[in-house]
Write a protein that holds these residues in place. Structure first.
Motif, PDB file in Angstrom:
ATOM      1  N   PHE A 333      55.694  28.181  78.102  1.00 53.59           N
ATOM      2  CA  PHE A 333      55.844  28.720  79.457  1.00 53.59           C
ATOM      3  C   PHE A 333      56.100  30.217  79.412  1.00 53.59           C
ATOM      4  O   PHE A 333      55.491  30.996  80.165  1.00 53.59           O
ATOM      5  CB  PHE A 333      56.999  28.014  80.184  1.00 53.59           C
ATOM      6  N   VAL A 334      57.001  30.636  78.541  1.00 54.21           N
ATOM      7  CA  VAL A 334      57.339  32.058  78.434  1.00 54.21           C
ATOM      8  C   VAL A 334      56.114  32.864  78.010  1.00 54.21           C
ATOM      9  O   VAL A 334      55.845  33.944  78.561  1.00 54.21           O
ATOM     10  CB  VAL A 334      58.495  32.254  77.436  1.00 54.21           C
ATOM     11  N   GLU A 335      55.370  32.343  77.057  1.00 52.04           N
ATOM     12  CA  GLU A 335      54.179  33.051  76.588  1.00 52.04           C
ATOM     13  C   GLU A 335      53.158  33.194  77.711  1.00 52.04           C
ATOM     14  O   GLU A 335      52.579  34.281  77.917  1.00 52.04           O
ATOM     15  CB  GLU A 335      53.560  32.293  75.413  1.00 52.04           C
ATOM     16  N   ASP A 336      52.934  32.121  78.455  1.00 48.97           N
ATOM     17  CA  ASP A 336      51.977  32.182  79.568  1.00 48.97           C
ATOM     18  C   ASP A 336      52.465  33.137  80.659  1.00 48.97           C
ATOM     19  O   ASP A 336      51.665  33.892  81.242  1.00 48.97           O
ATOM     20  CB  ASP A 336      51.759  30.787  80.154  1.00 48.97           C
ATOM     21  N   LEU A 337      53.752  33.128  80.925  1.00 46.47           N
ATOM     22  CA  LEU A 337      54.294  34.034  81.939  1.00 46.47           C
ATOM     23  C   LEU A 337      54.095  35.487  81.540  1.00 46.47           C
ATOM     24  O   LEU A 337      53.670  36.319  82.358  1.00 46.47           O
ATOM     25  CB  LEU A 337      55.790  33.739  82.138  1.00 46.47           C
TER      26      LEU A 337
END
Length: 341
Positions: A333-337
């Motif tokens: 999630f953090v990477e996609d954000l």
């Protein structure tokens, strides 16, 4: 699609499922009179260091709130709650359906203080209005904040001076007690509030909340209220087995600590990306403010609630981590954000 919508999307911790399976063919008494429930109640009393409290196991938070408040209040009495309180916005008018008004209070960060309560009492001076009687708080709150011990002490003292009932919704009590900013122990609560509950549904159980009644005047005939509200389950053993498993060692707190750890990872990485938050939340719910376009893109891969519109371009979303949240899903999630930003 991975969900950060809530902390009850998964079923239950394997130890709880195993305990349910292993006891499945045993014959037990009904309605909470089984040996598992009796042992769970004894264990919880031991954990709190109090043998003088009454403990009842119910299936869910809304049922616990409406059964308790309906029992504790007389017909002309009302509850007071922060405007963000769960009983105001997310229980389909369950408390009002028992015949009791909820007085809404605007409160910073979702927490009530004696000054809030004093203003309400001043505004309800006589019998021409409902009588404010019960103070509803939750820990953690609906927006993720937690109560410090000194804050509860101040509320306790005010309630005692004004003959008010102090009730704590503990649906996410595990996360609150395991927060890095918390200074409360489970054993502190019976001396600080008149009744509270320990949430299992949102902390690894299939279902179940343990209502702890500390004030003697609230205990009488409570099982009658349970039966009348449909909360006295024939197979009450199902809750007893689960709470016995959660508290026979540190499992309840281990699960809450994991949920908080996953939220801490999200919080840290989102802060590193210079994203601000709607509220200060040290528990397992966080509320980052994101561009609406980024939110739309994230929703193609992740489920979460859009909590509040901030302006025409930005909204706050709610991300909730659980006892079963996977670290790799947080990292993804953090990477996609960050890519979208």
């Amino acid at each position: 699609m991975y969900s950060f919508k809530n902390d009850y999307s998964e079923g239950a911790h394997p130890r709880i499922l195993n305990a349910l399976v292993e006891s499945n063919f045993e014959q037990e008494e009904g309605y909470g009179e089984d040996r598992y429930t009796r042992k769970a109640v004894e264990l919880l009393k031991e954990r709190m260091g109090r043998t003088d409290v009454d403990i009842h196991l119910l299936s869910g938070g809304t049922q616990t709130n409406l059964t308790a408040l309906g029992a504790f209040l007389r017909p002309h009495e009302a509850a007071m709650a922060a405007s963000t309180g769960h009983i105001l916005g997310h229980e389909t008018g369950a408390i009002e359906a028992t015949g009791h008004k909820i007085i809404s209070i605007e409160a910073e960060n979702g927490k009530l203080t004696p000054s809030h309560l004093k203003a309400v009492l001043n505004g309800h001076p006589d019998e021409h209005m409902v009588k404010p009687k019960l103070v509803y708080i939750s820990n953690s709150t609906e927006i993720g904040s937690i109560y410090q011990k000194n804050e509860l002490v101040q509320l306790r003292e005010f309630c005692e001076r004004n003959n008010l009932i102090l009730f704590m919704d503990g649906a996410r009590l595990g996360s609150a007690l395991c927060s890095a900013e918390n200074d409360l122990q489970l054993s502190d609560l019976p001396a600080l509030v008149d009744a509270f509950y320990i949430g299992g549904t949102k902390n690894g159980a299939l279902l179940g909340e343990a209502l702890v009644i500390c004030r003697d005047s609230l205990k009488e005939d409570f099982r009658y209220h349970l039966k009348q509200r449909g909360a006295l389950l024939a197979k009450g053993r199902l809750m007893g087995i689960q709470f016995l498993e959660l508290f026979r060692d540190n499992l309840f707190f281990d699960l809450a600590m994991h949920a908080n750890k996953m939220a801490d990872m999200l919080r840290f990485e989102i802060c590193e990306a210079n994203i601000t938050f709607l509220t200060k939340s040290p528990s397992n719910q966080i509320f980052p403010i994101l561009p609406n376009g980024v939110i739309n893109e994230l929703q193609s891969k992740y489920a979460f609630h859009i909590w509040e519109k901030v302006d025409s371009d930005y909204s706050a979303i709610r991300l909730v981590t659980s006892w079963a949240t996977k670290e790799e899903e947080v990292a993804a999630f953090v990477e996609d954000l960050k890519k979208l930003l």
